[in-house]
Design an enzyme around this catalytic site. Sequence first.
Site, PDB file in Angstrom:
ATOM      1  CB  ALA A  53     -12.648 -29.254  49.135  1.00  0.00           C
ATOM      2  CB  THR A  54     -16.066 -25.844  52.048  1.00  0.00           C
ATOM      3  OG1 THR A  54     -15.321 -24.809  51.397  1.00  0.00           O
ATOM      4  CG2 THR A  54     -15.366 -26.157  53.349  1.00  0.00           C
TER       5      THR A  54
END
Length: 279
Positions: A53-54
């Site tokens: 996830a960013t």
Amino acid sequence: MATGFDPSGRLPDVFTNAGTSSFTQFLSQVAPELMPGRRPLPPGTAAELAPHATTIVAIAASDGVVMAGDRRATMGNLIASRDIEKVHPADEYSLVGIAGTAGIGIELMRLFQVELEHYEKIEGAMLSLDGKANRLAAMIRGNLGAAMQGLAVVPLFAGYDLSAKDPAKAGRIFSYDVTGGPYEERGYDAIGSGSIFANSALKKRFRAGLSVADATRLAVEALYDAADDDTATGGPDLTRRIFPVVMTATAEGTHRLTDEETSAIANAVVTARMENPGG
């Protein structure tokens, strides 16, 4: 007959005796193999094997706090998911967003939700915001072994402090490192691969005393800027109608903006950038 099987069907004493108000501590005693950081891992690094996830941003407003996250998860140079949700309510007055290894992050986030609910049921009172931040720090510290093998999770925690003397300063933000160190941030913060670009945007545009509505628009703009320069961060997808997850925490509790509300903000940001791409 299986070893240790109780033909009476009764629960073991550990489930019925008075215990700790920490569900994480209880789980580590009863079934430590279920803790995210206790699972055996093969030698070497596993960073490229799991989706990541960013970008997450959080902004303190005059009447609460706003947290938003993009929807992209990546695995190396591939897009693993276009619509992952990285921002969730931790409890009634706080929010948590995850960056890093997606699977472990989601598991830690759910365990954190149970931790806060369990404490409230056992003690009959809600943890203070500082107490919640410290509980999350201990959970991140427990994942250090996996983090050293590339499966790191770094959350962003924010909430409305019910004990704040000044309601205008009740929105508070906490960031962490992989060792679990909690750090209170002033005004705003961003985590994840696009955080350097999101923080740069926030640094230019943040002003103390923003309303929740203005902070919401600013959060979406910061994510847009992060997606503009970071390939791992997903911008508003107008074709598939995939927009950032945006949540608020105020004196009234946590609230997630509807898809229609987020769509309107995202479309306004995209329209404005068509006229002025640099923001």
